[in-house]
Design a protein around this motif. Structure first.
Motif, PDB file in Angstrom:
ATOM      1  N   MET A  88       0.845  -1.186   0.000  1.00 51.29           N
ATOM      2  CA  MET A  88       0.000   0.000   0.000  1.00 51.29           C
ATOM      3  C   MET A  88       0.882   1.238   0.000  1.00 51.29           C
ATOM      4  N   SER A  89       0.244   2.381  -0.243  1.00 49.04           N
ATOM      5  CA  SER A  89       0.895   3.676  -0.124  1.00 49.04           C
ATOM      6  C   SER A  89       0.186   4.430   0.999  1.00 49.04           C
ATOM      7  N   LEU A  90       0.785   5.493   1.481  1.00 52.47           N
ATOM      8  CA  LEU A  90       0.108   6.302   2.491  1.00 52.47           C
ATOM      9  C   LEU A  90      -1.141   6.944   1.902  1.00 52.47           C
ATOM     10  N   ILE A  91      -1.046   7.375   0.633  1.00 54.87           N
ATOM     11  CA  ILE A  91      -2.159   8.030  -0.042  1.00 54.87           C
ATOM     12  C   ILE A  91      -2.462   7.310  -1.346  1.00 54.87           C
ATOM     13  N   GLY A  92      -3.737   7.032  -1.569  1.00 50.64           N
ATOM     14  CA  GLY A  92      -4.164   6.356  -2.794  1.00 50.64           C
ATOM     15  C   GLY A  92      -5.595   5.876  -2.637  1.00 50.64           C
ATOM     16  N   PRO A  93      -6.182   5.299  -3.677  1.00 45.33           N
ATOM     17  CA  PRO A  93      -7.542   4.772  -3.561  1.00 45.33           C
ATOM     18  C   PRO A  93      -7.596   3.672  -2.496  1.00 45.33           C
ATOM     19  N   ARG A  94      -8.592   3.706  -1.650  1.00 45.07           N
ATOM     20  CA  ARG A  94      -8.706   2.663  -0.636  1.00 45.07           C
ATOM     21  C   ARG A  94      -8.983   1.324  -1.303  1.00 45.07           C
ATOM     22  N   PRO A  95      -8.263   0.265  -0.892  1.00 41.70           N
ATOM     23  CA  PRO A  95      -8.447  -1.050  -1.520  1.00 41.70           C
ATOM     24  C   PRO A  95      -9.764  -1.698  -1.100  1.00 41.70           C
ATOM     25  N   GLU A  96     -10.446  -2.271  -2.070  1.00 41.13           N
ATOM     26  CA  GLU A  96     -11.706  -2.953  -1.794  1.00 41.13           C
ATOM     27  C   GLU A  96     -11.469  -4.453  -1.616  1.00 41.13           C
ATOM     28  N   ARG A  97     -12.417  -5.129  -1.038  1.00 40.53           N
ATOM     29  CA  ARG A  97     -12.374  -6.578  -0.921  1.00 40.53           C
ATOM     30  C   ARG A  97     -12.672  -7.185  -2.296  1.00 40.53           C
ATOM     31  N   PRO A  98     -12.167  -8.386  -2.588  1.00 43.92           N
ATOM     32  CA  PRO A  98     -12.338  -8.980  -3.918  1.00 43.92           C
ATOM     33  C   PRO A  98     -13.781  -9.047  -4.402  1.00 43.92           C
ATOM     34  N   ASN A  99     -14.698  -9.432  -3.509  1.00 45.90           N
ATOM     35  CA  ASN A  99     -16.089  -9.560  -3.943  1.00 45.90           C
ATOM     36  C   ASN A  99     -16.701  -8.211  -4.305  1.00 45.90           C
ATOM     37  N   PHE A 100     -16.334  -7.155  -3.563  1.00 39.93           N
ATOM     38  CA  PHE A 100     -16.842  -5.827  -3.877  1.00 39.93           C
ATOM     39  C   PHE A 100     -16.176  -5.260  -5.133  1.00 39.93           C
ATOM     40  N   THR A 101     -14.891  -5.557  -5.329  1.00 39.93           N
ATOM     41  CA  THR A 101     -14.198  -5.120  -6.545  1.00 39.93           C
ATOM     42  C   THR A 101     -14.870  -5.729  -7.758  1.00 39.93           C
ATOM     43  N   GLN A 102     -15.191  -7.009  -7.672  1.00 39.77           N
ATOM     44  CA  GLN A 102     -15.873  -7.706  -8.754  1.00 39.77           C
ATOM     45  C   GLN A 102     -17.248  -7.069  -9.012  1.00 39.77           C
ATOM     46  N   GLN A 103     -18.000  -6.862  -7.955  1.00 39.46           N
ATOM     47  CA  GLN A 103     -19.352  -6.308  -8.080  1.00 39.46           C
ATOM     48  C   GLN A 103     -19.331  -4.909  -8.678  1.00 39.46           C
ATOM     49  N   PHE A 104     -18.478  -4.038  -8.138  1.00 42.37           N
ATOM     50  CA  PHE A 104     -18.451  -2.652  -8.586  1.00 42.37           C
ATOM     51  C   PHE A 104     -17.914  -2.513 -10.013  1.00 42.37           C
ATOM     52  N   SER A 105     -16.981  -3.395 -10.404  1.00 42.86           N
ATOM     53  CA  SER A 105     -16.438  -3.317 -11.756  1.00 42.86           C
ATOM     54  C   SER A 105     -17.483  -3.725 -12.794  1.00 42.86           C
ATOM     55  N   GLU A 106     -18.464  -4.522 -12.368  1.00 41.96           N
ATOM     56  CA  GLU A 106     -19.560  -4.916 -13.247  1.00 41.96           C
ATOM     57  C   GLU A 106     -20.637  -3.841 -13.299  1.00 41.96           C
ATOM     58  N   GLU A 107     -20.818  -3.141 -12.186  1.00 39.38           N
ATOM     59  CA  GLU A 107     -21.892  -2.141 -12.096  1.00 39.38           C
ATOM     60  C   GLU A 107     -21.456  -0.755 -12.569  1.00 39.38           C
ATOM     61  N   VAL A 108     -20.177  -0.421 -12.393  1.00 36.39           N
ATOM     62  CA  VAL A 108     -19.683   0.922 -12.718  1.00 36.39           C
ATOM     63  C   VAL A 108     -18.582   0.818 -13.772  1.00 36.39           C
ATOM     64  N   GLU A 109     -18.849   1.348 -14.940  1.00 36.12           N
ATOM     65  CA  GLU A 109     -17.860   1.282 -16.019  1.00 36.12           C
ATOM     66  C   GLU A 109     -16.568   2.006 -15.630  1.00 36.12           C
ATOM     67  N   GLY A 110     -15.454   1.297 -15.760  1.00 36.38           N
ATOM     68  CA  GLY A 110     -14.161   1.906 -15.468  1.00 36.38           C
ATOM     69  C   GLY A 110     -13.726   1.822 -14.020  1.00 36.38           C
ATOM     70  N   PHE A 111     -14.516   1.171 -13.168  1.00 39.55           N
ATOM     71  CA  PHE A 111     -14.166   1.103 -11.742  1.00 39.55           C
ATOM     72  C   PHE A 111     -12.809   0.442 -11.530  1.00 39.55           C
ATOM     73  N   GLU A 112     -12.457  -0.499 -12.407  1.00 41.73           N
ATOM     74  CA  GLU A 112     -11.186  -1.208 -12.270  1.00 41.73           C
ATOM     75  C   GLU A 112      -9.975  -0.304 -12.518  1.00 41.73           C
ATOM     76  N   GLN A 113     -10.201   0.905 -13.069  1.00 42.99           N
ATOM     77  CA  GLN A 113      -9.084   1.821 -13.307  1.00 42.99           C
ATOM     78  C   GLN A 113      -8.415   2.244 -12.003  1.00 42.99           C
ATOM     79  N   ARG A 114      -9.120   2.095 -10.898  1.00 39.20           N
ATOM     80  CA  ARG A 114      -8.534   2.403  -9.589  1.00 39.20           C
ATOM     81  C   ARG A 114      -7.366   1.474  -9.260  1.00 39.20           C
ATOM     82  N   LEU A 115      -7.304   0.335  -9.937  1.00 40.05           N
ATOM     83  CA  LEU A 115      -6.259  -0.646  -9.673  1.00 40.05           C
ATOM     84  C   LEU A 115      -4.945  -0.310 -10.393  1.00 40.05           C
TER      85      LEU A 115
END
Length: 208
Positions: free
Chosen positions: A124-151
């Motif tokens: 991790m870094s001190l500052i950056g997008p807060r990491p999501e849990r795998p199941n939420f990352t999967q869910q949000f990447s399907e519901e919100v276009e481009g959500f995976e760009q946070r990775l």
């Protein structure tokens, strides 16, 4: 395996910026300095957690980091040990699963202090997008276009979305704020977020 491919196959570019190297140096120096007092605080509250409720003082939780690489974040336990017997779920306002000392730790973000070790080892870094849990990352990447760009950049202990949006923002709003951070990636912005984070810690604003 399919889950990993689902949100990683969209990442066909890498986030490149000259500040990344200096940011890592900054992370190492600050995390080492911060861990000196933090270790004592962690030990004290670890003892209190054990006295306050049944179970161990720490827990590890899987999160999705840079380029979809999974890692474990470590926290001081602020909930009952049976908090997720029915599966992963968001913390609610006045959540009954939170222990007595857990309420204080979450308000002051003390439960997050062990993540300084995640920063030190480079997950991790001190500052950056807060990491999501795998199941939420999967869910949000399907519901919100481009959500995976946070990775595309390393997740943070605190972030632009956390200090400007709080806990209750939607995944879409979180993405917009995190993309703004990526577009304005700089030491100046990181310092502004750091100052706001300190203010949030002392006020307890947005804690659950």
């Amino acid at each position: 395996m399919m889950e990993k491919q689902t949100y990683l196959e969209k990442l066909d570019t890498k986030f490149k910026h000259p500040y990344i190297i200096f940011k890592r140096i900054f992370d190492i120096i600050i995390s080492i300095i911060a861990l000196i007092p933090a270790i004592m605080i962690i030990i004290i509250f670890a003892i209190i957690v054990v006295v306050d409720s049944k179970g161990g003082p720490f827990y590890a939780q899987e999160r999705v980091g840079l380029m979809g690489k999974k890692f474990k974040v470590f926290k001081l336990r602020s909930m009952r040990i049976d908090a997720e017997v029915n599966g992963a779920q968001w913390a609610e306002e006045e959540d009954p699963r939170i222990t007595n000392i857990g309420k204080f730790m979450r308000k002051m973000r003390i439960d997050e202090l062990p993540q300084l070790f995640n920063v030190l080892v480079g997950q991790m870094s001190l500052i950056g997008p807060r990491p999501e849990r795998p199941n939420f990352t999967q869910q949000f990447s399907e519901e919100v276009e481009g959500f995976e760009q946070r990775l595309l950049i390393k997740p943070g202990l605190s972030g632009y979305a956390q200090v400007n949006g709080g806990y209750d923002i939607t995944p879409f709003e979180k993405l917009k704020l995190d993309l703004y951070y990526m577009e304005h990636f700089s030491l100046k912005l990181d310092l502004k977020i750091f100052v706001k984070t300190v203010a949030v810690v002392f006020t307890g604003d947005g804690a659950r």
